[in-house]
Design an enzyme around this catalytic site. Structure first.
Site: not given
Length: 154
Positions: A64-67
């Site tokens: 769950l990459p997030h930025a």
């Protein structure tokens, strides 16, 4: 917050293989650019910066990459199903093949957290992940994600 709000049909893609975690980040950024108009270079930079704080591979083949991204006004997501899993430094040391990346405005507070909670809760469901893995068609993947969870608010 629902998957219908987070995920446009054109933000879902099946990728044959990513040679590395960094290549996967570029694939995510390219999809975010084409689906949401986000600048790919800024997306890669923001994702890699977030990963440097700790990997976003949550286990069981899910990441769950997030930025936070400047210039957007609401939380957006992209979904990638990898036909061949890639090493992602996940908490369980397993390679990743189900990836849902989230992008939030720089000043997003609770909405970003609600979206992360929704995505995390949803992709913890092993049966749902198996269903996703068994359907390598972007339209079907979008339907599975939005139909199964569209009524659940975070």
């Amino acid at each position: 917050m629902t998957f219908l709000e987070l995920l446009k049909p054109q933000a879902v893609k099946v990728v044959a293989a990513a040679s590395s975690k960094k290549r996967l980040m570029h694939d995510i950024a390219e999809l975010a650019e084409s689906a949401h108009g986000l600048p790919a270079a800024a997306v890669v930079e923001a994702l890699m910066e977030r990963e440097s704080l700790g990997p976003t591979g949550v286990g069981h083949g899910v990441a769950l990459p997030h930025a936070r991204i400047s210039g957007i006004d609401e939380v957006r997501g992209v979904f990638i199903l990898l036909e061949k899993p890639v090493e992602f430094e996940s908490v369980d040391r397993q390679p990743v093949d189900v990836v849902l990346a989230l992008f939030a405005p720089e000043d997003a507070g609770v909405e970003h957290l609600k979206a992360l909670a929704l995505v995390s809760r949803t992709l913890r469901d092993a049966a749902l992940c198996n269903k996703l893995r068994a359907n390598p068609d972007p339209a079907t993947l979008h339907t599975i994600l939005t139909a199964d969870r569209s009524s659940q608010a975070a």
